[in-house]
Structure formats: C-alpha cells, structure tokens
Design an enzyme around this catalytic site. Structure first.
Site, PDB file in Angstrom:
ATOM      1  N   ARG A 119      -7.586  -3.924  -2.400  1.00  0.00           N
ATOM      2  CA  ARG A 119      -7.930  -3.694  -1.000  1.00  0.00           C
ATOM      3  C   ARG A 119      -9.290  -4.306  -0.664  1.00  0.00           C
ATOM      4  O   ARG A 119      -9.465  -4.905   0.411  1.00  0.00           O
ATOM      5  CB  ARG A 119      -7.933  -2.196  -0.681  1.00  0.00           C
ATOM      6  CG  ARG A 119      -8.094  -1.933   0.805  1.00  0.00           C
ATOM      7  CD  ARG A 119      -7.886  -0.501   1.198  1.00  0.00           C
ATOM      8  NE  ARG A 119      -7.781  -0.415   2.660  1.00  0.00           N
ATOM      9  CZ  ARG A 119      -8.493   0.434   3.408  1.00  0.00           C
ATOM     10  NH1 ARG A 119      -9.330   1.274   2.819  1.00  0.00           N
ATOM     11  NH2 ARG A 119      -8.349   0.433   4.718  1.00  0.00           N
ATOM     12  N   HIS A 165     -10.219  -6.863   2.281  1.00  0.00           N
ATOM     13  CA  HIS A 165     -11.170  -6.551   3.363  1.00  0.00           C
ATOM     14  C   HIS A 165     -12.307  -7.564   3.456  1.00  0.00           C
ATOM     15  O   HIS A 165     -12.759  -7.892   4.553  1.00  0.00           O
ATOM     16  CB  HIS A 165     -11.715  -5.119   3.205  1.00  0.00           C
ATOM     17  CG  HIS A 165     -10.846  -4.118   3.891  1.00  0.00           C
ATOM     18  ND1 HIS A 165     -11.321  -3.035   4.596  1.00  0.00           N
ATOM     19  CD2 HIS A 165      -9.491  -4.061   4.010  1.00  0.00           C
ATOM     20  CE1 HIS A 165     -10.317  -2.358   5.115  1.00  0.00           C
ATOM     21  NE2 HIS A 165      -9.193  -2.955   4.760  1.00  0.00           N
ATOM     22  N   HIS A 213       1.059  -2.942  -0.202  1.00  0.00           N
ATOM     23  CA  HIS A 213       1.042  -1.491   0.015  1.00  0.00           C
ATOM     24  C   HIS A 213       1.972  -0.742  -0.915  1.00  0.00           C
ATOM     25  O   HIS A 213       2.215   0.450  -0.739  1.00  0.00           O
ATOM     26  CB  HIS A 213       1.331  -1.163   1.476  1.00  0.00           C
ATOM     27  CG  HIS A 213       0.098  -1.206   2.320  1.00  0.00           C
ATOM     28  ND1 HIS A 213       0.106  -0.970   3.672  1.00  0.00           N
ATOM     29  CD2 HIS A 213      -1.190  -1.469   1.997  1.00  0.00           C
ATOM     30  CE1 HIS A 213      -1.130  -1.065   4.140  1.00  0.00           C
ATOM     31  NE2 HIS A 213      -1.927  -1.382   3.141  1.00  0.00           N
ATOM     32  N   TRP A 229       2.239  10.890  -2.773  1.00  0.00           N
ATOM     33  CA  TRP A 229       1.738  11.962  -3.640  1.00  0.00           C
ATOM     34  C   TRP A 229       2.234  11.801  -5.081  1.00  0.00           C
ATOM     35  O   TRP A 229       1.952  12.621  -5.914  1.00  0.00           O
ATOM     36  CB  TRP A 229       2.138  13.336  -3.049  1.00  0.00           C
ATOM     37  CG  TRP A 229       1.542  13.447  -1.692  1.00  0.00           C
ATOM     38  CD1 TRP A 229       0.278  13.802  -1.358  1.00  0.00           C
ATOM     39  CD2 TRP A 229       2.182  13.071  -0.458  1.00  0.00           C
ATOM     40  NE1 TRP A 229       0.070  13.687  -0.007  1.00  0.00           N
ATOM     41  CE2 TRP A 229       1.216  13.241   0.579  1.00  0.00           C
ATOM     42  CE3 TRP A 229       3.444  12.611  -0.116  1.00  0.00           C
ATOM     43  CZ2 TRP A 229       1.493  12.971   1.926  1.00  0.00           C
ATOM     44  CZ3 TRP A 229       3.712  12.336   1.228  1.00  0.00           C
ATOM     45  CH2 TRP A 229       2.744  12.525   2.227  1.00  0.00           C
TER      46      TRP A 229
HETATM   47  C1  HEM Z   1      -1.704  -4.247   9.140  1.00  0.00           C
HETATM   48  C2  HEM Z   1      -2.571  -4.479   8.130  1.00  0.00           C
HETATM   49  C3  HEM Z   1      -3.090  -3.349   7.282  1.00  0.00           C
HETATM   50  C4  HEM Z   1      -3.439  -2.078   7.642  1.00  0.00           C
HETATM   51  C5  HEM Z   1      -3.432  -1.449   9.028  1.00  0.00           C
HETATM   52  C6  HEM Z   1      -3.839  -1.388   6.411  1.00  0.00           C
HETATM   53  C7  HEM Z   1      -4.255  -0.061   6.355  1.00  0.00           C
HETATM   54  C8  HEM Z   1      -4.514   0.634   5.189  1.00  0.00           C
HETATM   55  C9  HEM Z   1      -4.897   2.023   5.135  1.00  0.00           C
HETATM   56  C10 HEM Z   1      -5.093   2.945   6.333  1.00  0.00           C
HETATM   57  C11 HEM Z   1      -5.038   2.345   3.823  1.00  0.00           C
HETATM   58  C12 HEM Z   1      -5.434   3.705   3.239  1.00  0.00           C
HETATM   59  C13 HEM Z   1      -6.919   3.688   2.925  1.00  0.00           C
HETATM   60  C14 HEM Z   1      -7.351   5.034   2.377  1.00  0.00           C
HETATM   61  O1  HEM Z   1      -7.059   6.041   3.057  1.00  0.00           O
HETATM   62  O2  HEM Z   1      -7.985   5.072   1.282  1.00  0.00           O
HETATM   63  C15 HEM Z   1      -4.747   1.163   3.050  1.00  0.00           C
HETATM   64  C16 HEM Z   1      -4.771   1.114   1.664  1.00  0.00           C
HETATM   65  C17 HEM Z   1      -4.514  -0.038   0.935  1.00  0.00           C
HETATM   66  N1  HEM Z   1      -4.323  -1.308   1.444  1.00  0.00           N
HETATM   67 FE1  HEM Z   1      -3.957  -1.760   3.368  1.00  0.00          FE
HETATM   68  N2  HEM Z   1      -3.729  -2.244   5.335  1.00  0.00           N
HETATM   69  C18 HEM Z   1      -3.294  -3.450   5.826  1.00  0.00           C
HETATM   70  C19 HEM Z   1      -3.087  -4.609   5.097  1.00  0.00           C
HETATM   71  C20 HEM Z   1      -3.324  -4.724   3.729  1.00  0.00           C
HETATM   72  C21 HEM Z   1      -3.298  -5.982   2.991  1.00  0.00           C
HETATM   73  C22 HEM Z   1      -3.030  -7.354   3.626  1.00  0.00           C
HETATM   74  C23 HEM Z   1      -3.551  -5.676   1.675  1.00  0.00           C
HETATM   75  C24 HEM Z   1      -3.643  -6.577   0.463  1.00  0.00           C
HETATM   76  C25 HEM Z   1      -3.118  -7.796   0.383  1.00  0.00           C
HETATM   77  C26 HEM Z   1      -3.730  -4.229   1.609  1.00  0.00           C
HETATM   78  C27 HEM Z   1      -3.961  -3.532   0.433  1.00  0.00           C
HETATM   79  C28 HEM Z   1      -4.157  -2.154   0.376  1.00  0.00           C
HETATM   80  C29 HEM Z   1      -4.222  -1.394  -0.871  1.00  0.00           C
HETATM   81  C30 HEM Z   1      -4.053  -1.969  -2.288  1.00  0.00           C
HETATM   82  C31 HEM Z   1      -4.441  -0.060  -0.521  1.00  0.00           C
HETATM   83  C32 HEM Z   1      -4.583   1.132  -1.460  1.00  0.00           C
HETATM   84  C33 HEM Z   1      -6.056   1.371  -1.703  1.00  0.00           C
HETATM   85  C34 HEM Z   1      -6.329   2.607  -2.548  1.00  0.00           C
HETATM   86  O3  HEM Z   1      -5.389   3.130  -3.205  1.00  0.00           O
HETATM   87  O4  HEM Z   1      -7.509   3.058  -2.566  1.00  0.00           O
HETATM   88  N3  HEM Z   1      -3.590  -3.679   2.868  1.00  0.00           N
HETATM   89  N4  HEM Z   1      -4.437   0.130   3.910  1.00  0.00           N
HETATM   90  C1  7W1 Z   2       4.192   3.444  -0.507  1.00  0.00           C
HETATM   91  C2  7W1 Z   2       2.975   3.124   0.342  1.00  0.00           C
HETATM   92  C3  7W1 Z   2       3.127   2.831   1.673  1.00  0.00           C
HETATM   93  N1  7W1 Z   2       2.090   2.545   2.458  1.00  0.00           N
HETATM   94  C4  7W1 Z   2       0.826   2.543   1.982  1.00  0.00           C
HETATM   95  C5  7W1 Z   2      -0.251   2.241   2.842  1.00  0.00           C
HETATM   96  C6  7W1 Z   2      -1.509   2.233   2.358  1.00  0.00           C
HETATM   97  C7  7W1 Z   2      -1.766   2.513   1.007  1.00  0.00           C
HETATM   98  C8  7W1 Z   2      -0.737   2.792   0.141  1.00  0.00           C
HETATM   99  C9  7W1 Z   2       0.582   2.827   0.628  1.00  0.00           C
HETATM  100  C10 7W1 Z   2       1.702   3.122  -0.204  1.00  0.00           C
HETATM  101  N2  7W1 Z   2       1.503   3.360  -1.547  1.00  0.00           N
END
Ligand code: HEM
Ligand code: 7W1
Length: 289
Positions: A43, A47, A170, A186
C-alpha cells in the site's frame, strides 16, 4: 519536466536490499494479526506513486517526498506510518538508496515474497526537497462507485482493464476502522498474492452494511470478508465486470496484467535511460534462504 533516473548501483546491490527487506518481513510476520508487513508495504508503494499528476508531472514516486510529514500525515494514508517505520532500518543500512527507490522496492519485495508475480524494477529515483511535496487530496476515497473510480484513474491514463488489474492488490491485508473508517476482513491470513479478490467478488454473497464508523461496506458473513464500495464497483459496472471475470478465471493473466500496470504506476513521471535496465530479483526461497 520528466525526472531522469540516475542508475548508480548494479543488480547485486539491489538484491542485497531486497534480501534485507524480505528477511525483516519474515522476522516480523506476526505484525497486524499475522498479516505481516507485506500488505502495508504494498500500500505504501502505491500511495507514494498515486500522488502523480500527468498534467504537470508533479507527485509520483521519484522524489521520495512521503518522508516529509505533510505527505505522511495525509488522512487517506493513515496506517502507512507502520510501513515507513519498518523501512527505517533498511534506510539506515543502505544510506546510498534514495527514498523513492526504497518505497517502491519495498512494495516489489513484498509482492514477490507473498508469492506474487516477478516485478522487473528499475532504480535511480533521486530525493527531492520538502518544497516538492504534493498537496494532500490526490489519493482516492473508498466511499464511491464506478464513475468515481473511472474518473479518478483518468489522471493516470489507466484503461478499465488496467484499473481492474491494479485493484486486485486488495486481496492483501485488511481495512482497519481507526485508519480508514472501514473494517475487515476478519480472517487472519490475507498475505498471499493471488486472484482470490476477483473470485470472491464474483462468487460470494455481499450484503451492504453500515459499519461502526457509519460507512457502508459490503460484507460476507460466512467467510468474514469485506469489500469497500470502490471494490464492489468493479462488480456493479458491466465494463469492469468483464475483466473481473477474466482475472477470476485466469491467475496467470492477472499476474501478467498486474505486473504491467503496477510497474506503470511506480514509474509514472520518470524517464529511465535505456542503459538503466530493470533488475529481476530472486525470492529468498529461490536463493535457498
Ligand atoms: C480506488 C482505489 C483505492 C481505494 C479507494 C483504496 C482504499 C483502501 C482502504 C480504505 C484501505 C484500508 C486502509 C486501512 O484501513 O488500513 C486500503 C488498504 C489497502 N490497499 Fe487500497 N485502495 C485503492 C487502491 C489500491 C491500489 C491501487 C493498491 C495497490 C496496487 C492498494 C493496496 C492496498 C493494500 C495492500 C491494502 C491493505 C493494507 C493493510 O493491510 O494495511 N489499494 N485501500
Ligand atoms: C478482501 C478485501 C477486499 N477489499 C479490501 C480493501 C482494502 C484492504 C483489504 C481488502 C481485502 N482484503
């Protein structure tokens, strides 16, 4: 103006950095409910790259400006400080590595160590001063649907296919209520990079629910899975759905397409001289470690 990458080390040096990050990931694998640091490193790499604006080539991964508090404290990046802190010891061990290279290499290492595709990674990003920090507000919000997602990624010239492939990340990690106002999944192991995100989106029953922060998310009670509104948009929108189906049925296709669009994402705005060849890293496992 485009930034020109300055290649100064060879692949063996970067493999050493890769190994240091991968080893530390193994040593600290109980982080965040046993997800480990992989997801938050991925992530973070997104970012630091997602601030790019094609119109004036501002933002993006080149200058490593996430290290400055104005960018680090973007409310939409809450929780990423854990990834930054994890990388601080790597930063000290390899002072010659730029922050832009560190943040993107962290994501590449995490993807490969979580059994994802091999990401050919090019080095040579150069640190920029605090004056170059892009404004907050360039990262996407999770509350909206397909039209929002499509128009957001217009800033990167990404097609529908590229957007769907990119969002497959995701499958990793989780949402934390205190970070983003969303919560779940979860289950305790979402640290394997696969096409499961698409499979689950298509095959499971998703119920819209208002979570404890008052936000609507889509839950599957049986499995304890969740989808953000922007995730669920890929299912609702027929143009996106076509690619969701393709990736649910073909993990190799997903890996190939993810590699292409993720590389585009972390290289946006940077010109790499032709002699600056991508480094291909071996996983710890492939090195017998
Ligand atoms: C529409 C675009 C996107 C939105 C709105 C979005 C939003 C979010 C949100 C709200 C979370 C949860 C953060 C938290 O509560 O800790 C998250 C987690 C995450 N996102 Fe996205 N995301 C987007 C695109 C992406 C992209 C393009 C990638 C990577 C190529 C990505 C990788 C991740 C990963 C790996 C997590 C898990 C992080 C963790 O477990 O701490 N996301 N994202
Ligand atoms: C299965 C799932 C779906 N959406 C997500 C969005 C943000 C971070 C983790 C996700 C995730 N494990």
């Amino acid at each position: 103006a485009l930034h020109t990458a300055q290649q100064e080390k060879n692949s063996e040096d970067y493999q050493e950095v890769y190994n240091a990050i991968a080893t530390k990931m193994r040593e600290e694998k109980d982080f965040d409910n046993n997800n480990g640091y992989g997801p938050v490193l991925v992530r973070l790499s997104w970012h630091v790259s997602g601030t790019w604006d094609k119109r004036d080539n501002s933002g993006g991964s080149f200058g490593g400006t996430y290290r400055f508090k104005k960018e680090m404290n973007d409310p939409l990046s809450r929780g990423l400080q854990n990834g930054f802190k994890f990388l601080e010891s790597i930063d000290k061990q390899f002072p010659w590595l730029s922050h832009g290279d560190l943040f993107t290499l962290g994501g590449v290492t995490a993807i490969q160590e979580m059994q994802g595709p091999k990401i050919p990674w090019r080095s040579g990003r150069v640190d920029e001063p605090e004056s170059m920090v892009p404004d907050n507000g360039r990262l996407p919000e999770p509350h909206y649907g397909a039209d929002y997602v499509r128009s957001y990624y217009e800033r990167f010239n990404f097609t529908d296919q590229e957007v769907v492939a990119l969002l497959g990340a995701h499958v990793l990690g989780k949402a934390h209520l205190k970070n983003s106002g969303y919560d779940g999944p979860w289950d305790d192991e979402s640290n394997i990079f696969s096409n499961a995100f698409y499979d689950n989106l298509l095959k499971l029953k998703w119920t819209p629910e208002i979570n404890d922060a008052g936000n609507k998310q889509y839950d599957n009670k049986e499995k304890g899975y969740m989808m953000l509104p922007t995730d669920y948009a890929l299912f609702q929108d027929p143009k996106y759905l076509k690619y969701v189906k393709a990736y649910a049925n073909d993990q190799d296709l997903f890996f190939k397409d993810f590699t292409k669009v993720y590389t585009k994402l972390i290289e946006n705005g940077i010109e790499f001289p032709k002699e600056n060849k991508p480094h291909l890293f071996k996983t710890l496992k492939e090195q017998g470690k």
